[in-house]
Design an enzyme around this catalytic site. Sequence first.
Site, PDB file in Angstrom:
ATOM      1  N   ASP A  30      -4.961  -8.401  -3.070  1.00  0.00           N
ATOM      2  CA  ASP A  30      -5.216  -8.184  -1.647  1.00  0.00           C
ATOM      3  C   ASP A  30      -6.494  -8.861  -1.159  1.00  0.00           C
ATOM      4  OD1 ASP A  30      -5.069  -7.243   0.927  1.00  0.00           O
ATOM      5  OD2 ASP A  30      -5.119  -5.130   0.433  1.00  0.00           O
ATOM      6  N   HIS A  56       0.834  -1.218   0.000  1.00  0.00           N
ATOM      7  CA  HIS A  56       0.000   0.000   0.000  1.00  0.00           C
ATOM      8  C   HIS A  56       0.867   1.267   0.000  1.00  0.00           C
ATOM      9  CE1 HIS A  56      -3.347  -2.668   0.540  1.00  0.00           C
ATOM     10  NE2 HIS A  56      -2.990  -3.005   1.755  1.00  0.00           N
TER      11      HIS A  56
END
Length: 457
Positions: A326, A275
């Site tokens: 993810d 991220h």
Amino acid sequence: MATFPVNRLFADHALLPTGWAQNVAIALDASGGIASIATDQPIADGDERVAGPLAPALANLHSHAFQRAMAGLAEVAGSGNDSFWTWREEMYRTVGLVNPDDVEAIAAKLYMEMLKGGFGHVAEFHYLHHTADGTPYSDPAEMSLRILNAAKTTGIGLTHLPVFYAHANFGGVAPNAGQRPFLHDPDRFLALLERLAPLCRDNGQTLGYAVHSLRAATPEEMRTILERAPVAGPIHIHVAEQTKEVEDSLAWSGRRPVQWLLDEMPVDERWCAIHATHLTDDERQRLARSGAVAGLCPATEANLGDGIFPAVDYMAEGGRLGIGTDSHVATSVAEELRLLEYGQRLRDRRRNRLAGPGASVGHTIFDAALKGGAQAVGQNTSGIAVGARADFVVLDGANPYIAAASGNQILDRWLFALGGETVRDVMVAGQWKIRNGRHHLEEDIDRAFARVLMKLK
Ligand SMILES: [Zn+2]
């Protein structure tokens, strides 16, 4: 497990590191690597001609496989102030309901979907280790073994990243009840890595490890693991996904999460910062210089309302990035790369943000994600190049959008105007795993997965 062995492929169009080439003959070696590449060749006897343009399959650098089972089920509005943190409660509920058989079935379905979406490899950031009340299974590696099995069954390449997780927040805060299935102390975590190392080696799979986040491990625990881990593979960590994490980090240390990580840990090419959404200019420049990969998950980051990674400036500074799926609200190369570019456009109110003048956006971001993804999963070479693993995607040459496209238009059509159905065939390590949009174990994998979904209802 060997399916559809191939020795020599012939592609009318193939995406090489130098760009698109025509009439390309590719010889494979016995271990599934690329032995030779020749362009502008006539097709030879015994060549298998692929049914459309040939591109490298990408590595998916971030996955929590079990979360695929809840994708789409966290879209009911709560208080009006829903966030990552309310989503996380739903995720903990799923964790409490799945056993090892379920996790293997979910992962097999997911990995099959990833193959169909254009991925040839996945880095599994694996933190669901124990039973719901935190008791380890009789074999503490049970859940990891199920991930290894699911990857073998489907044929996707695997970098397994067991995750160290010990605390609920910065400063060693005691974990909460929902986190019990994730927890280790450093000794037990290192023993898990010891147990998995030979198994991954025998399977041809890569072993790295992860620290869940700066919330979940103290600096002392991180240093102990870094010093003693019997593993040379990649190191991944979630960092700066949420503004609350940034605030908590500042309150704890006076430093922001990425700033702290770069100050205190030996971050280099071995590392992947998952991220890294919330960066100051200085953090962004330092991360770019570190050689680490920023592991971006644009569909999940959009779904969770995380924020937008500063990819325009970061790429201009030479920063490396790759893509992951993810939480698996999306499972395809096209959807992730499209959202990566679109997030930048929506923020900047401009078009074509991630390519230089005259360059194809599709090609620029595909190439970045190819190189960054390979680095983040521990591969030394990437793309259609001698010495790389033969991980290929064949786009559907019968699709009129693809048939009429040339050069980088092929990528721009696929990534911006079409989607997962454009991927016709997928090869991993020299073997076809998806043929004409189907996996050879499709029915079995779907049946097992459907049973799990019924149980989770
Ligand atoms: Zn994650």
